[in-house]
Design an enzyme around this catalytic site. Structure first.
Site, PDB file in Angstrom:
ATOM      1  N   HIS A 355      45.190  61.578 -45.922  1.00 44.80           N
ATOM      2  CA  HIS A 355      44.674  61.754 -47.286  1.00 44.80           C
ATOM      3  C   HIS A 355      43.218  61.371 -47.466  1.00 44.80           C
ATOM      4  O   HIS A 355      42.703  61.448 -48.579  1.00 44.80           O
ATOM      5  CB  HIS A 355      45.483  60.925 -48.291  1.00 44.80           C
ATOM      6  CG  HIS A 355      46.873  61.405 -48.476  1.00 44.80           C
ATOM      7  ND1 HIS A 355      47.234  62.298 -49.452  1.00 44.80           N
ATOM      8  CD2 HIS A 355      48.001  61.126 -47.802  1.00 44.80           C
ATOM      9  CE1 HIS A 355      48.532  62.536 -49.377  1.00 44.80           C
ATOM     10  NE2 HIS A 355      49.021  61.842 -48.375  1.00 44.80           N
ATOM     11  N   LYS A 543      39.836  58.965 -63.365  1.00 45.19           N
ATOM     12  CA  LYS A 543      40.318  58.763 -62.002  1.00 45.19           C
ATOM     13  C   LYS A 543      39.963  57.339 -61.620  1.00 45.19           C
ATOM     14  O   LYS A 543      39.285  56.648 -62.377  1.00 45.19           O
ATOM     15  CB  LYS A 543      39.693  59.757 -61.028  1.00 45.19           C
ATOM     16  CG  LYS A 543      38.160  59.881 -61.150  1.00 45.19           C
ATOM     17  CD  LYS A 543      37.608  60.917 -60.193  1.00 45.19           C
ATOM     18  CE  LYS A 543      37.712  62.345 -60.690  1.00 45.19           C
ATOM     19  NZ  LYS A 543      38.451  63.253 -59.860  1.00 45.19           N
ATOM     20  N   ARG A 544      40.419  56.905 -60.421  1.00 46.76           N
ATOM     21  CA  ARG A 544      40.019  55.574 -59.988  1.00 46.76           C
ATOM     22  C   ARG A 544      38.492  55.474 -59.983  1.00 46.76           C
ATOM     23  O   ARG A 544      37.783  56.460 -59.780  1.00 46.76           O
ATOM     24  CB  ARG A 544      40.569  55.312 -58.578  1.00 46.76           C
ATOM     25  CG  ARG A 544      42.050  55.053 -58.567  1.00 46.76           C
ATOM     26  CD  ARG A 544      42.394  53.794 -59.337  1.00 46.76           C
ATOM     27  NE  ARG A 544      42.032  52.634 -58.582  1.00 46.76           N
ATOM     28  CZ  ARG A 544      42.898  51.774 -58.046  1.00 46.76           C
ATOM     29  NH1 ARG A 544      44.202  51.951 -58.230  1.00 46.76           N
ATOM     30  NH2 ARG A 544      42.500  50.737 -57.368  1.00 46.76           N
ATOM     31  N   LYS A 549      33.346  58.748 -56.003  1.00 47.90           N
ATOM     32  CA  LYS A 549      33.760  59.631 -57.098  1.00 47.90           C
ATOM     33  C   LYS A 549      32.620  59.788 -58.126  1.00 47.90           C
ATOM     34  O   LYS A 549      32.701  60.587 -59.040  1.00 47.90           O
ATOM     35  CB  LYS A 549      35.036  59.117 -57.760  1.00 47.90           C
ATOM     36  CG  LYS A 549      36.258  59.141 -56.812  1.00 47.90           C
ATOM     37  CD  LYS A 549      37.524  58.681 -57.479  1.00 47.90           C
ATOM     38  CE  LYS A 549      38.674  58.422 -56.531  1.00 47.90           C
ATOM     39  NZ  LYS A 549      39.482  59.605 -56.196  1.00 47.90           N
ATOM     40  N   THR A 651      43.611  65.900 -57.407  1.00 42.80           N
ATOM     41  CA  THR A 651      44.716  66.603 -58.046  1.00 42.80           C
ATOM     42  C   THR A 651      44.497  66.602 -59.562  1.00 42.80           C
ATOM     43  O   THR A 651      45.012  67.473 -60.260  1.00 42.80           O
ATOM     44  CB  THR A 651      46.073  65.937 -57.729  1.00 42.80           C
ATOM     45  OG1 THR A 651      45.926  64.522 -57.830  1.00 42.80           O
ATOM     46  CG2 THR A 651      46.554  66.298 -56.338  1.00 42.80           C
ATOM     47  N   LYS A 655      45.124  69.437 -62.744  1.00 40.77           N
ATOM     48  CA  LYS A 655      45.769  69.178 -64.041  1.00 40.77           C
ATOM     49  C   LYS A 655      44.876  69.641 -65.192  1.00 40.77           C
ATOM     50  O   LYS A 655      45.347  70.201 -66.192  1.00 40.77           O
ATOM     51  CB  LYS A 655      46.092  67.681 -64.198  1.00 40.77           C
ATOM     52  CG  LYS A 655      47.173  67.215 -63.236  1.00 40.77           C
ATOM     53  CD  LYS A 655      47.247  65.705 -63.097  1.00 40.77           C
ATOM     54  CE  LYS A 655      47.963  65.347 -61.805  1.00 40.77           C
ATOM     55  NZ  LYS A 655      47.774  63.963 -61.372  1.00 40.77           N
TER      56      LYS A 655
HETATM   57  C1  GFP Z   1      43.915  60.450 -52.115  1.00 45.52           C
HETATM   58  C2  GFP Z   1      42.695  61.300 -51.902  1.00 45.52           C
HETATM   59  C3  GFP Z   1      42.673  62.436 -52.921  1.00 45.52           C
HETATM   60  C4  GFP Z   1      43.944  63.243 -52.779  1.00 45.52           C
HETATM   61  C5  GFP Z   1      45.149  62.322 -52.911  1.00 45.52           C
HETATM   62  C6  GFP Z   1      46.451  63.041 -52.650  1.00 45.52           C
HETATM   63  O1  GFP Z   1      43.865  59.970 -53.432  1.00 45.52           O
HETATM   64  O2  GFP Z   1      41.553  63.247 -52.717  1.00 45.52           O
HETATM   65  O3  GFP Z   1      44.003  64.228 -53.758  1.00 45.52           O
HETATM   66  O4  GFP Z   1      45.078  61.246 -51.971  1.00 45.52           O
HETATM   67  O5  GFP Z   1      46.392  63.714 -51.425  1.00 45.52           O
HETATM   68  F1  GFP Z   1      41.563  60.536 -52.023  1.00 45.52           F
HETATM   69  P1  GFP Z   1      43.857  58.455 -53.911  1.00 45.52           P
HETATM   70  O6  GFP Z   1      45.233  57.938 -53.643  1.00 45.52           O
HETATM   71  O7  GFP Z   1      42.833  57.767 -53.128  1.00 45.52           O
HETATM   72  O8  GFP Z   1      43.560  58.565 -55.361  1.00 45.52           O
END
Ligand code: GFP
Length: 811
Positions: A355, A543-544, A549, A651, A655
């Site tokens: 990820h 987002k976080r 980001k 993601t 949304k």
């Molecule tokens: C991580 C990645 C994102 C990805 C998600 C799901 O997210 O780009 O969309 O995994 O695959 F950074 P976080 O858990 O870090 O938010």
């Protein structure tokens, strides 16, 4: 589900009596919520048992999705929507004087995840049930989920998230299915009848007790299981033996250390902190999960050799990578298989999703820690390492550097991503660009060695939660136009494209958006006291909080806009409301400063009369799934502005799109695919490409100071961080300032500023043409179908897990 109103009412009232000994008048709201949940729980239970029975009878291959995080969101409403009973129950409750929405507020929002990774797991669970894939989750039942965030004097404050306080209506404790997990101790080996036997001595045993949560599909009878493990002491709650021996204190300590394992979710995303407890958590749920899978498998099969035909184990990131040696252990030590047989079965059973490419997220454990906590695991990992290194050597003789970069144990550390790659049959990234980066850069040696293992599975989101449930009025417009097929076949959303220029539909879409904005404005007013103009552009960045980001890029644009408005109050811009939400990891200094900066800036801008309300800045505290359900439907603009190459997929971007917001973003993660889907005219793309970012990293040539000196806007904004312009302690934001200048701006904020500001001007221009904007909005909605997790899950099922949907017939 009960479809008859009167029957529903009778059972609901009956539940109140049997559960709480109360009638409607005396029952509290929480009693009523619990009684309603019970109605649904009971209906689901029948289908649940039937689903398990049919899975077992048909012998269909089962998927187990192992994840440290499942960010589920509230369940009640989702059950009502998926069961098709929301309107019936709402009316029935109304008839007895109960407001369904008030009951829904009673439910806690289980925050058993940090962000994207955990939410993806939850979307996958929902989609698997909807599509009919026999897929189950395996995770940890944390007593405390992700912390609750409060903003006090501009600072993030973290409070414990005691989500289980009033009980959780959707879990079933299965004490009879508990298993033992062993830590520490020593391993004795001896030969018996020509084979090695390993005995574990002096270990610490912990009881893993499963709590099962039903995951129901949409308008079908499938109910899959999310199994969350709770750590408990093996002894009774009072350890008489130790007490009698005068060791009461130690016994108590043991119990509390056991309880700690499933006590708290680590609040880190994209960051790895090598804590012993974290490794303990990983082994705890992985071992428990695999033991229970094997136990179930053995009920129907005598030979382990068919395991990979009947079971797929998927590991969500490297956190459950210990599944590789643990499955080896179970197959060899417990089931008596040879190394070669066990290795074949293990690698054919396990698959892995990566990820992130952020180096600080890569998990590596010091050998000493690993060995003393998990001695048998270490022996197996050591052997795996020996064997894979030999094969690497055969392929790349003499290339020590390359082999060192691939070894599972190197530099006295155990490398979990490498373990996951060698121990699984499939490695996938989560968006095409991310997979390409894995293949070409981060994992190029592995890709070279195992070219067939690597594949892409672009993420997805469940459109049922994120549109049908979160934005029911928009969903109704779509259904009126194209029928309800899109709910089960989201690709059909593209039929909505035909209505992009239809004035009547445009107007309806605008009305719903405005209504959603009003609902959000009301919430903002309640939470922050700030009145926002619902005719302004709702520009949303949620987002976080993370440097990559680039919330800072957004903030700089706001500061520049503010400066321009101060200079020229009649500047013609569409009024804008910039909305932020997101949590910062508690130990992440710059992220916390970013929140503080937004909050301070908000306090300055929101009360400045000179700018005539043209600009508002809002930080909403405690971002969660529930808050997301309010924000996505109300957004006009979706901020997806990470440094290209850094966001694996994203993601949230999907949304927003599904709810008709238009993206302003970089060519990063799934933005690239969103751009391909909607075309140049329906998105605002700007900034460096990932290739340019890599070129800068490799060849250098980026100089933040130069940009600072040559761009007066940037110079002004940066100086404003440290010259007393902000109503806060003057030196507070110096570290942020330094990270951008002294440390040469690792994430290219200054480099992308100009392109971003220009894209924002273009966006503003386009927003002024109301119908044109709505046309863009409809294009986005219509093209969002491919980003449904139904599509993603079917790809995993067909191409990685090799399993098929099952239609569960009547119970
Ligand atoms: C991580 C990645 C994102 C990805 C998600 C799901 O997210 O780009 O969309 O995994 O695959 F950074 P976080 O858990 O870090 O938010």
């Amino acid at each position: 589900m009960l479809m008859d109103k009167d029957e529903f009412k009778t059972i609901f009232v009956n539940n109140l009596q049997t559960m709480f000994g109360k009638g409607i008048e005396e029952a509290s709201i929480n009693n009523k919520y619990m009684a309603l949940s019970r109605v649904i729980r009971d209906c689901i239970s029948k289908n649940w048992m039937e689903t398990n029975k049919q899975y077992s009878e048909t012998g269909v291959k089962q998927v187990y999705y192992f994840s440290m995080e499942f960010l589920l969101g509230k369940a009640l409403d989702m059950h009502l929507v998926n069961g098709g009973v929301k309107e019936i129950y709402r009316e029935a409750l109304e008839e007895i004087g109960i407001d369904l929405e008030e009951l829904e507020k009673q439910e806690s929002d289980p925050g058993l995840g940090n962000g994207g990774l955990g939410r993806l797991a939850a979307c996958f669970m929902e989609s698997m049930a909807a599509v009919g894939i026999p897929g189950h989750g395996c995770g940890i039942r944390y007593t405390y989920g992700l912390f609750e965030q409060k903003i006090v004097d501009h600072n993030q404050v973290e409070l414990p998230d005691n989500w289980l306080q009033d009980g959780y209506a959707w879990e079933f404790r299965k004490a009879d299915k508990a298993v033992e997990v062993k830590f520490g101790g020593t391993i004795k080996s001896n030969q018996q009848g020509g084979r090695w036997v390993f005995t574990h001595e002096n270990y610490e045993a912990v009881l893993a007790v499963p709590y099962d949560v039903p995951i129901a599909g949409y308008h079908n009878k499938t109910v899959n299981t999310l199994r969350l493990w709770n750590a408990e002491s093996l002894h009774d709650s009072f350890d008489f033996a130790s007490f009698n021996r005068g060791e009461y204190l130690e016994a108590k300590e043991y119990r509390s250390s056991v309880g700690l394992i499933s006590k708290i979710l680590y609040p880190q995303d994209n960051f790895y902190e090598g804590r012993l407890l974290r490794l303990k958590q990983q082994y705890f749920f992985v071992s428990a999960g695999l033991q229970s899978i094997i136990r179930r498998y053995k009920k129907k099969h005598t030979s382990m050799k068919q395991l990979s035909k009947k079971v797929a184990v998927h590991i969500n990131d490297t956190h459950p990578a210990i599944a590789v040696p643990e499955l080896m252990r179970l197959l060899m030590d417990q089931e008596g298989l040879s190394w070669d047989d066990a290795w074949k079965i293990t690698t054919e059973t396990i698959s892995y999703t990566n990820h992130t490419i952020m180096p600080e997220a890569l998990e590596t454990w010091p050998v000493e820690m690993f060995k003393s906590l998990l001695p048998r695991m270490y022996m197996i990992v050591h052997e795996i390492n020996e064997r894979v290194c030999r094969s690497f050597w055969d392929a790349y003789p003499g290339d020590w550097e390359r082999i060192r970069g691939m070894a599972v144990i190197a530099d006295n550390m155990v490398h979990m991503a490498r373990l996951a790659v060698v121990g699984s049959h499939s490695v996938n990234g989560v968006a095409q660009i991310h997979t390409d980066i894995l293949k070409e850069h981060i994992m190029s040696s592995f890709h070279n060695f195992y070219p067939k293992k690597f594949n892409n599975k672009t993420n997805g989101i469940t459109h049922r939660r994120w549109l049908l449930k979160a934005n029911p009025e928009l969903a109704a417009i779509i259904t009126d136009c194209i029928g309800a097929n899109w709910i089960t076949d989201p690709q059909n959303l593209d039929e909505f494209e035909r209505f992009a220029t239809d004035k009547v539909i445009q107007e309806k879409v605008q009305k719903v958006k405005h209504k959603n904005k009003k609902a959000l404005a009301k919430y903002i007013k309640e939470k922050t006291g700030v009145t926002v103009d619902t005719r302004s552009i709702f520009d949303v960045h949620i987002k976080r909080i993370h440097s990559y980001k680039r919330q800072i890029l957004n903030i700089f644009h706001i500061m520049d806009l503010y400066n321009r408005l101060k200079e020229n109050p009649s500047l013609s811009i569409t009024p804008r409301t910039f909305i932020f939400a997101g949590k910062a990891a508690p130990g992440y200094y710059i992220a916390k400063q970013t929140i503080k900066l937004i909050s301070v800036l908000a306090s300055l801008i929101n009360k400045d009369k000179d700018i005539k309300g043209k600009l508002k800045v809002i930080f909403l505290e405690n971002y969660s799934v529930s808050l997301g359900e309010l924000l996505f439907p109300a957004a006009d603009v979706s901020e997806q502005i990470s440094t290209a190459s850094k966001e694996a997929s994203g993601t949230g971007n999907m949304k927003f799109m599904l709810n008709g917001a238009v993206t302003i973003g970089t060519l990063d993660g799934a933005n690239v695919e969103i751009h391909e889907a909607v075309g140049d005219d329906n998105i605002f793309i700007f900034g460096l490409t990932s290739q340019q970012v890599f070129d800068y990293y490799i060849h250098g040539g980026y100089n933040a100071w130069q940009l600072y000196s040559s761009d007066i806007r940037l110079k002004t904004v940066l100086e404003q961080l440290v010259n007393g312009f902000l109503p806060y302690q003057k030196e507070e934001f110096r570290p942020l300032y330094n990270s951008l200048l002294a440390d040469n701006d690792e994430f290219f904020v200054l480099r992308d500023f100009d392109a971003y500001a220009k894209a924002q001007v273009e966006l503003d221009k386009r927003y002024k043409q109301k119908n044109k904007w709505t046309e863009m909005s409809i294009h986005n909605i219509a093209q969002a179908g491919i980003f449904s997790s139904d599509r993603t899950i079917c790809e995993y099922a067909n191409e990685i897990w090799h399993t098929k949907p099952v239609v569960i017939t009547k119970p």
